[in-house]
Write an enzyme that holds these catalytic residues in place. Structure first.
Site, short mmCIF file in Angstrom:
data_model
loop_
_atom_site.label_atom_id
_atom_site.label_comp_id
_atom_site.label_asym_id
_atom_site.label_seq_id
_atom_site.Cartn_x
_atom_site.Cartn_y
_atom_site.Cartn_z
N GLU A 30 0.85 -1.20 0.00
CA GLU A 30 0.00 0.00 0.00
C GLU A 30 0.88 1.24 0.00
OE1 GLU A 30 -3.32 0.88 -0.25
OE2 GLU A 30 -2.36 2.85 -0.16
N ALA B 2 -23.02 1.82 0.18
CA ALA B 2 -24.23 1.31 -0.47
C ALA B 2 -23.82 0.16 -1.40
CB ALA B 2 -24.89 2.42 -1.28
N HIS C 159 -17.19 5.53 -9.42
CA HIS C 159 -17.39 4.13 -9.85
C HIS C 159 -16.96 4.01 -11.30
CE1 HIS C 159 -21.01 4.46 -6.88
NE2 HIS C 159 -19.91 4.12 -6.21
N ASN D 254 -12.74 -2.27 -9.64
CA ASN D 254 -13.83 -1.84 -10.53
C ASN D 254 -13.41 -1.85 -11.99
OD1 ASN D 254 -15.28 -1.43 -8.19
ND2 ASN D 254 -14.84 0.78 -8.09
C1 LIG Z 1 -16.77 9.18 -0.25
C2 LIG Z 1 -16.91 7.88 -1.00
C3 LIG Z 1 -18.14 7.23 -1.02
C4 LIG Z 1 -18.28 6.02 -1.71
N1 LIG Z 1 -19.48 5.36 -1.63
C5 LIG Z 1 -19.63 4.17 -2.26
C6 LIG Z 1 -20.83 3.43 -2.13
O1 LIG Z 1 -21.77 3.84 -1.43
N2 LIG Z 1 -20.92 2.25 -2.80
C7 LIG Z 1 -19.93 1.76 -3.56
O2 LIG Z 1 -20.09 0.69 -4.17
N3 LIG Z 1 -18.76 2.44 -3.69
C8 LIG Z 1 -18.58 3.62 -3.05
N4 LIG Z 1 -17.39 4.30 -3.15
C9 LIG Z 1 -16.34 3.72 -4.00
C10 LIG Z 1 -15.66 2.55 -3.28
O3 LIG Z 1 -15.06 3.00 -2.10
C11 LIG Z 1 -14.67 1.91 -4.24
O4 LIG Z 1 -15.42 1.32 -5.30
C12 LIG Z 1 -13.83 0.82 -3.59
O5 LIG Z 1 -13.10 1.31 -2.49
C13 LIG Z 1 -12.87 0.24 -4.63
O6 LIG Z 1 -12.03 -0.68 -3.98
P1 LIG Z 1 -10.59 -1.06 -4.57
O7 LIG Z 1 -9.96 -1.93 -3.57
O8 LIG Z 1 -10.75 -1.59 -5.94
O9 LIG Z 1 -9.83 0.34 -4.73
P2 LIG Z 1 -9.43 1.44 -3.65
O10 LIG Z 1 -10.34 1.38 -2.49
O11 LIG Z 1 -9.35 2.72 -4.40
O12 LIG Z 1 -7.98 0.98 -3.17
C14 LIG Z 1 -6.87 1.00 -4.03
C15 LIG Z 1 -5.62 1.16 -3.18
O13 LIG Z 1 -4.47 0.96 -4.00
C16 LIG Z 1 -3.44 1.83 -3.55
N5 LIG Z 1 -2.49 1.99 -4.66
C17 LIG Z 1 -2.73 2.56 -5.86
N6 LIG Z 1 -1.64 2.50 -6.64
C18 LIG Z 1 -0.67 1.90 -5.92
C19 LIG Z 1 0.68 1.54 -6.19
N7 LIG Z 1 1.26 1.78 -7.38
N8 LIG Z 1 1.41 0.95 -5.21
C20 LIG Z 1 0.84 0.66 -3.99
N9 LIG Z 1 -0.45 0.97 -3.70
C21 LIG Z 1 -1.20 1.57 -4.65
C22 LIG Z 1 -4.19 3.09 -3.18
O14 LIG Z 1 -3.46 3.90 -2.29
C23 LIG Z 1 -5.47 2.53 -2.55
O15 LIG Z 1 -5.33 2.41 -1.15
C24 LIG Z 1 -17.19 5.48 -2.45
C25 LIG Z 1 -15.95 6.14 -2.42
C26 LIG Z 1 -15.81 7.32 -1.70
C27 LIG Z 1 -14.47 8.00 -1.67
#
Ligand SMILES: Cc1cc2nc3c(=O)[nH]c(=O)nc-3n(C[C@H](O)[C@H](O)[C@H](O)COP(=O)(O)OP(=O)(O)OC[C@H]3O[C@@H](n4cnc5c(N)ncnc54)[C@H](O)[C@@H]3O)c2cc1C
Length: 498
Positions: free
Chosen positions: A43, A134, A436, A470
């Site tokens: 991370e 959500a 999204h 996503n």
């Molecule tokens: C305020 C807010 C409200 C939301 N509400 C909703 C909701 O109600 N429903 C819903 O479905 N979704 C919602 N979302 C979106 C949801 O949070 C994301 O779809 C979800 O977190 C995606 O998960 P992920 O693990 O794919 O990516 P992320 O949660 O974005 O995690 C990716 C991680 O990778 C790390 N990273 C990136 N590049 C590198 C690299 N090169 N080296 C090391 N680490 C790296 C980043 O720092 C991050 O921590 C919301 C988001 C926010 C900000």
């Protein structure tokens, strides 16, 4: 938890890049099924709350909880992002890698003029410590093609891991009259697709606050001292090492000192969000034709209504108070209905002295999947952390604009059933605002230039390099994306094990 200043083993069986919900789901699923596998989750961001990886609503730090509630009360993801950046006095040119939390993607030096609402998380737990949580299910054409397994079973596993619950606001007496009014205004062919409580990833706490699920709840061992699963933070993955179609490891850079280390891996999963996952592949010289292409996002129409108790038959009913630190008192879902109604409502209920008893009328409208909508990566220019600069190309087609108008009619009908709707205040939010984004590392059944990975999540041409998040979703969603990507991450974890 550790940083690169402490020595790490030279090799792990599995390296996962990204500690958000998708990275932790893949790592957790592998961890539970095989006790002989060593796992490293990488991370780049630092801790944002005292218990790393927990949702901010659960933080022991009162300020963090209150900031979450205040920003979330704005009831719009884009305002959460912008409010959070404004609180920290960040501007496009002032962002530095010491800053933690949610950041507009442009602030890292990317060209987001056509996708201005886009944001990135720079903290342990990714967006999964900030989210509203959500978790509506995808339906009909939104459901990604089946892989080796059973979509419904993977969906149920993802719902369990995210702790999805439709009863978290059940004590609110307004739920029945509001839902009755919505169902009369928007009749649906089946009960499954008619207005209902919004499924939320979380469990009710003792005070009525919803304890939203963060990555720490998904995979608790990752945040404890566990030899089989390590989390290294403040470590930017700059390169996936590979040779002849085999991923061999990663290059990690300590964000503070700039020092780089190479760590070998048996398999690599990149779950670094829909913008940075393709960016990292590109930076590593892994450049399938479809990389970044077919960026998709549902359009978001904002709006709200003051609840009229007479109209919904709730005269004299007492409006519940917000539990401490909880931004909402109710949440409703008006599901999409396939091609006939490619739009869903996420309706968030609040009470405040300034605005009274209100329901946010946010509507998401699926848009066409088009190759013109894409991310481009620079050969020469870099972003603020030295990775290829991203330019987002995005516009709405004529069909998208027709659908948006159609959705406005649905939104109007729903809102007028609950109170007096101010149509003028119902605005189309800037592209990117939903947070999204899908399709940038999309999965596909054949290596025909329109997908980056197969239906298992394995990047074409590799057996041990996977993508998750996503960005792998190949369909046009109306629903919030996380439950769909989480279900695919369950599938991908199985493929990693295989
Ligand atoms: C305020 C807010 C409200 C939301 N509400 C909703 C909701 O109600 N429903 C819903 O479905 N979704 C919602 N979302 C979106 C949801 O949070 C994301 O779809 C979800 O977190 C995606 O998960 P992920 O693990 O794919 O990516 P992320 O949660 O974005 O995690 C990716 C991680 O990778 C790390 N990273 C990136 N590049 C590198 C690299 N090169 N080296 C090391 N680490 C790296 C980043 O720092 C991050 O921590 C919301 C988001 C926010 C900000």
């Amino acid at each position: 938890m550790t940083t690169l200043t402490h020595p790490l083993p030279a090799r792990f069986d599995l390296i996962v890049v990204g500690s958000g919900p998708n990275g932790t789901i893949v790592a957790n699923e592998v961890y539970r099924r095989r006790t002989d596998v060593s796992i490293l989750v990488v991370e780049t961001g630092p801790e944002i709350s005292a218990n790393a990886g927990e949702h901010l609503i659960e933080s022991p730090d009162k300020e963090a909880r209150q900031a979450y509630e205040r920003l979330m009360r704005l009831a719009k993801q884009i305002e959460y992002v912008q409010g959070s950046a404004a609180d920290r006095q960040l501007t496009e040119t002032l962002w530095s890698k010491e800053e933690v939390g949610i950041v507009p993607a442009a602030y890292l030096g990317n060209d987001m003029r056509e996708f201005p609402g886009a944001a990135m998380a720079w903290n342990i737990g990714g967006m999964g410590v900030h989210w509203t949580a959500a978790c509506p299910r995808p339906f009909g054409p939104e459901i990604p093609p089946a892989g080796d397994g059973d979509w419904d079973a993977d969906l149920r596993t993802a719902q369990r891991l995210l702790r999805v619950d439709q009863t978290v606001f059940a004590a609110n007496p307004f739920a029945h009259p509001v839902l009755d009014a919505l169902r009369s205004a928007l009749p649906a062919a089946s009960a499954d697709r008619s207005a209902q409580p919004m499924p939320i990833a979380g469990v009710p706490g003792p005070t009525g606050k919803v304890r939203r699920t963060g990555p720490r709840d998904i995979f608790p061992e990752l945040f404890s001292d566990d030899d089989r699963a390590r989390l290294v933070t403040g470590a930017l993955c700059t390169t996936i090492l590979h040779h002849d179609g085999v991923a061999t490891g990663v290059v990690l850079r300590d964000v503070q000192s700039g020092q780089e280390v190479e760590i070998a891996a048996g398999a690599v999963v990149v779950a670094a969000d829909a913008l940075r996952t393709p960016q990292l592949l590109w930076a590593s010289g892994i450049r399938p034709d479809a990389l970044g292409v077919r960026l998709n996002e549902h359009a978001s129409i904002d709006g709200g209504v003051v609840v009229d108790p007479v109209r919904i038959g709730a005269t004299g009913m007492r409006i519940p108070e917000h539990p401490l630190d909880e931004p909402f008192i109710g949440a409703y879902w008006s599901p999409s209905n396939g091609a006939d109604q490619p739009t869903q409502g996420q309706l968030m209920e609040q009470k405040s002295a300034e605005t009274g008893h209100t329901i946010g009328m946010g509507w998401y409208v699926s848009t066409e999947i088009r190759p013109e909508n894409r991310l481009e990566f620079s050969e020469h220019a870099t972003d603020a952390v030295g990775l290829p600069r991203i330019t987002a190309r995005f516009s709405y087609s004529d069909r998208d604009l027709e659908r948006i108008e159609f959705a406005r009619g649905i939104q109007r009908a729903a809102a007028n059933a609950v109170g007096d709707f101010d149509q003028e205040a119902a605005v189309l939010l800037p592209a990117g605002a939903s947070l999204h984004y899908t399709g940038t590392v999309r999965m596909g059944a054949a290596e025909d230039g329109t997908s980056v990975c197969d239906l298992r999540g394995a990047v074409w041409g590799f057996d041990n390099l996977f993508v998750a998040g996503n960005g792998v979703i190949p369909t046009a969603l109306t629903c919030n994306a996380t439950l769909t990507s989480a279900s695919l991450s369950v599938r991908t974890a199985r493929s990693v094990l295989a």
